[in-house]
Design a protein around this motif. Structure first.
Motif, PDB file in Angstrom:
ATOM      1  N   HIS A   1       0.842  -1.187   0.000  1.00  0.00           N
ATOM      2  CA  HIS A   1       0.000   0.000   0.000  1.00  0.00           C
ATOM      3  C   HIS A   1       0.881   1.242   0.000  1.00  0.00           C
TER       4      HIS A   1
ATOM      5  N   ARG B   1      -3.989   4.432   1.459  1.00  0.00           N
ATOM      6  CA  ARG B   1      -4.377   3.086   1.054  1.00  0.00           C
ATOM      7  C   ARG B   1      -4.262   2.173   2.258  1.00  0.00           C
TER       8      ARG B   1
ATOM      9  N   ASP C   1      -8.933  -6.392  -1.140  1.00  0.00           N
ATOM     10  CA  ASP C   1      -7.640  -7.036  -0.900  1.00  0.00           C
ATOM     11  C   ASP C   1      -7.836  -8.457  -0.377  1.00  0.00           C
TER      12      ASP C   1
ATOM     13  N   THR D   1       2.298  -2.156   4.557  1.00  0.00           N
ATOM     14  CA  THR D   1       0.947  -1.641   4.769  1.00  0.00           C
ATOM     15  C   THR D   1       0.801  -0.958   6.123  1.00  0.00           C
TER      16      THR D   1
END
Length: 297
Positions: free
Chosen positions: A51, A65, A71, A94
């Motif tokens: 992300h 994100r 996902d 992420t």
């Protein structure tokens, strides 16, 4: 065939419009080739969950994100397509995301029969940490970090809402805060139970010692630190998590193929070339002497 200025102008526009498409296809091909090469070397299924902060090109508004239901759908499909005896390598970059999506992915990972390895080149915060806990092995860059998994209700940590109700007389607490505190307690309990499930799955494989489980749950879920607190490799290892330090070069190469979109001038710049005795080795322009480089701090 003779071309006028007007014809050359339209050819230029056509080539300019095709260039971004060509570049996109080229980077997609390089990504596919790199993933395929990594899979052949590891004899595994490689899944990337990366992300980056995207920007709306017209307004330049940053969009964060995070882990979404989409996902989870894509990763669950990849896991379903992976034979039970084939290992899974998950590369994580992420800030976290939806609890529902994260739990779906994590449960699918712990159900996979073959070994699951998570690679963290930079950070795997919140839900990313939860996915790392579902792995048989967590391999991190020496400077990479994990993060707490304590639940958040809107803009507030669940632990802070509970603390307000516990420290103030009940008569001074409004109904909305009392309702939020009730939800916060339930959310914290749910997260703790799920983290306990993940860590208990580690015991048969001798990844996490049983005596460390409650201490890890306490450190990760009770809001002892802020939600964006970086848990370093050293701290994660001290907790008892199965951390291995040192990523293969191919993971960094893959990350280079997923750059942060640039909305203007780059915020970080450097010369990507080897250094010798503390000085960069610069090419000598033909026909010009190389001046002595100034001291670099």
């Amino acid at each position: 065939m003779d071309f006028g200025i007007f014809d050359l102008f339209w050819i230029f526009l056509l080539l300019s419009s095709l260039q971004p498409i060509w570049q996109k296809r080229r980077i997609e091909y390089r990504r596919f080739s790199s993933i395929q090469e990594f899979q052949k070397k590891r004899k595994s299924r490689v899944i990337l969950l990366i992300h980056r902060q995207e920007s709306i090109s017209f307004l330049g508004i940053p969009l964060s994100r995070y882990i979404t239901i989409e996902d989870s759908e894509q990763i669950l499909r990849a896991i379903r397509l992976t034979p039970p005896d084939v290992p899974i390598d998950l590369i994580l970059h992420t800030p976290g995301g939806l609890v529902l999506a994260t739990e779906q992915i994590a449960r699918a990972l712990i159900r996979h029969q073959a070994k699951v390895t998570v690679y963290v080149p930079h950070y795997a915060m919140s839900g990313g940490t939860m996915l790392a806990l579902a792995a048989d092995e967590i391999i991190m860059d020496p400077n990479a970090v994990l993060g707490p998994v304590d639940p958040q209700l809107g803009n507030y940590p669940a632990a802070s809402i509970i603390k307000v109700v516990e420290e103030k007389p009940i008569s001074e607490v409004d109904d909305q805060t009392l309702i939020m505190a009730d939800i916060a307690r339930k959310a914290t309990k749910q997260v703790q139970e799920f983290v306990r499930t993940l860590l208990n799955d580690c015991i048969p494989k001798q990844k996490v010692k049983s005596e460390d489980i409650e201490r890890i749950i306490e450190a990760l879920t009770t809001g002892q630190v802020t939600h964006d607190y970086p848990i370093t490799v050293e701290e994660a290892t001290k907790m008892g998590l199965p951390i291995t330090v040192g990523l293969p070069r191919s993971v960094y190469d893959l990350m280079d193929l997923y750059p942060q979109p640039q909305g203007g001038r780059p915020t970080v710049q450097y010369i990507p070339m080897p250094y010798d005795d503390g000085r960069p080795t610069l090419p000598v322009p033909k026909g010009r002497p190389l001046e002595e480089p100034s001291h670099m701090n």
